[in-house]
Design a protein around this motif. Structure first.
Motif, PDB file in Angstrom:
ATOM      1  N   ARG A 158       0.821  -1.215   0.000  1.00 10.98           N
ATOM      2  CA  ARG A 158       0.000   0.000   0.000  1.00 10.98           C
ATOM      3  C   ARG A 158       0.855   1.265   0.000  1.00 10.98           C
ATOM      4  O   ARG A 158       0.649   2.174  -0.808  1.00 10.98           O
ATOM      5  CB  ARG A 158      -0.958   0.006   1.195  1.00 10.98           C
ATOM      6  N   GLU A 159       1.816   1.299   0.898  1.00  9.72           N
ATOM      7  CA  GLU A 159       2.617   2.510   1.067  1.00  9.72           C
ATOM      8  C   GLU A 159       3.296   2.942  -0.246  1.00  9.72           C
ATOM      9  O   GLU A 159       3.240   4.106  -0.638  1.00  9.72           O
ATOM     10  CB  GLU A 159       3.670   2.222   2.141  1.00  9.72           C
ATOM     11  N   THR A 160       3.923   1.978  -0.900  1.00  6.67           N
ATOM     12  CA  THR A 160       4.706   2.352  -2.085  1.00  6.67           C
ATOM     13  C   THR A 160       3.832   2.566  -3.318  1.00  6.67           C
ATOM     14  O   THR A 160       4.131   3.428  -4.154  1.00  6.67           O
ATOM     15  CB  THR A 160       5.799   1.302  -2.351  1.00  6.67           C
ATOM     16  N   LYS A 163       2.700   5.929  -2.862  1.00  4.89           N
ATOM     17  CA  LYS A 163       3.824   6.857  -3.084  1.00  4.89           C
ATOM     18  C   LYS A 163       3.995   7.125  -4.590  1.00  4.89           C
ATOM     19  O   LYS A 163       4.122   8.278  -5.011  1.00  4.89           O
ATOM     20  CB  LYS A 163       5.104   6.258  -2.485  1.00  4.89           C
TER      21      LYS A 163
END
Ligand code: NIG
Ligand code: FE
Length: 417
Positions: A158-160, A163
């Motif tokens: 999710r984070e990347t 991003k």
């Protein structure tokens, strides 16, 4: 003279590529050529177009800044409807391995390929990605690309993934190029989910897509539908779920495995586009021709991988709407050379220069859902235009691999590369 008023006069050729929807089959031959062409622009929008005589009869020249386009060709800005331009790191060693005989999929299966870029992209800071991706946009812009689609797909968490999409959001605000973001969380199976593709899709659907939707970070959802990646059934499940979040479907279809059913699935789901199609069956081509799904061909990828080119001629003859795009990415195709793309499409896929122009303008625009606002020289559309330094569009494939763009007009502002 009124600020923001621009008049381009006496273009040796103006190609209107006129229309508000994709052109299919034979319609792709019609580029709407006007000799001694002109365009009047106000506030970034095309207000008049036609021959110089016609346009001059309708506007007061003194109200405009004029550009004399004698000896030049005026056409819509190119729309590169398939790229992966946001990524960390490079994979030049893999290119050398492929030259030695390793296949793209065998490198991926031993943890290289997309997973190697995933690691570098996870490790990269947002600002670092903004800078490297921004430099790639500069290059595209200089070759006449005024709208580019960009995919996530190198985060696989999710984070990347978010991003990457935020990098595009930032660049969209600061770079003249317009960016259309696509969510490609299903680009590969990340190490955390090895052997558990269904669980990874559940994760994307329940933990990532809701945030993408909430923050308005993507317009399309794409999936790598390929043997040993995501099956047609898995691709269908994800794309149907994504549609409930407002993301329209696109597919990486039939790139490597013969007749894997990607084109058929794209047509069934009424996907906006089915991309690659190197290995599509005759039946797949017929289904695309009978649908509104655009066949997006990426000849730079076939060239870089040393694979046979997609059967572009056959697809157009069958009645498909064909778009051309770069596929710029650090693995299968580290190139966004629009000039080389033109040459490959004409020389090896047997598109005519006219069809190649349509494939990169109005059909590219349709492949990113923007045929109503860009991709042609029509009154009311954005003034996203290119001037070539030659008097004919035929120089695009003929001046092989060389940039023929003299200047780019984006939202009515003139940029010289
Ligand atoms: O369109 N095949 C899947 N995705 C990309 C390649 C991505 C990569 O190799 O990093 C493609 O070819
Ligand atoms: Fe791709």
């Amino acid at each position: 003279m009124t600020e923001g008023n621009l008049l381009i006069l006496h273009a040796a050729q103006l190609l209107s590529c006129s229309g508000f929807a994709a052109r299919k089959g034979r319609e792709m031959a019609d580029i709407g050529l006007i000799e001694d062409g002109a365009v009047a622009i106000s506030g970034g929008i095309i207000t008049h177009t036609g021959s110089s005589r016609e346009v001059l009869a309708q506007v007061n020249e003194n109200d405009y800044v004029s550009i004399d386009a004698r000896g030049k060709t005026l056409l819509p800005g190119f729309v590169d409807s398939h790229t992966h331009f946001v990524f960390g790191g490079y994979r030049e060693e893999e290119f050398a391995w492929r030259l030695r005989g390793d296949s793209y999929m065998s490198i991926m299966e031993r943890g290289g390929g997309i997973l190697s870029t995933m690691q570098a992209t996870r490790a990269a800071g947002l600002d670092e990605l903004v800078e490297s991706a921004g430099a790639r946009l500069d290059e595209l812009f200089g070759m006449g690309v005024t709208t580019v689609e960009g995919k996530s797909g190198y985060g696989l968490d999710r984070e990347t993934e978010l991003k990457q999409l935020r990098v595009m959001e930032k660049l969209n605000a600061r770079h003249p190029i317009d960016i259309v973001p696509t969510f490609l969380g299903a680009h590969a199976l990340p190490p955390e989910y090895q052997g558990r593709p269904e669980a990874y899709l559940d994760y994307l659907i329940t933990c990532v897509l809701p945030v993408v939707r909430e923050e308005g970070l993507a317009e399309f959802c794409d999936v790598f539908c390929e043997k040993a990646v995501f099956s047609p059934a898995q691709s269908e499940r994800l794309l149907r779920a994504a549609a409930t979040f407002g993301l329209r479907p696109k597919l990486h279809a039939d790139e490597i495995s013969p007749s894997f059913g990607g084109a058929e699935l794209a047509a069934k789901l009424q996907a906006v586009s089915a991309d690659h199609l190197l290995q599509t069956s005759g039946e797949g081509i017929r289904r695309l021709a009978a649908s509104d799904t655009i066949a997006t061909l990426l000849p730079l990828t076939a060239f870089s991988l040393g694979e046979p080119f997609a059967r572009g001629r056959e697809m157009i003859d069958a009645g498909c709407a064909v778009a051309l795009a770069s596929d710029l990415n650090p693995g299968s195709c580290f190139s966004a050379s629009i000039p080389l793309l033109f040459a490959l499409a004409c020389i090896y896929m047997k598109l005519t220069p006219e069809e190649a122009v349509i494939a990169l303008t109005i059909n590219g625009a349709a492949a990113v859902g923007r045929a109503g606002s860009i991709g042609s020289i029509d009154v009311g559309k954005k003034a996203d235009l290119i001037l070539l330094r030659f008097p004919s569009y035929r120089f695009l494939p003929y001046h092989t691999g060389m940039n023929s763009v003299a200047c780019v007009i984006k939202d009515g502002t003139v940029y010289r590369p």
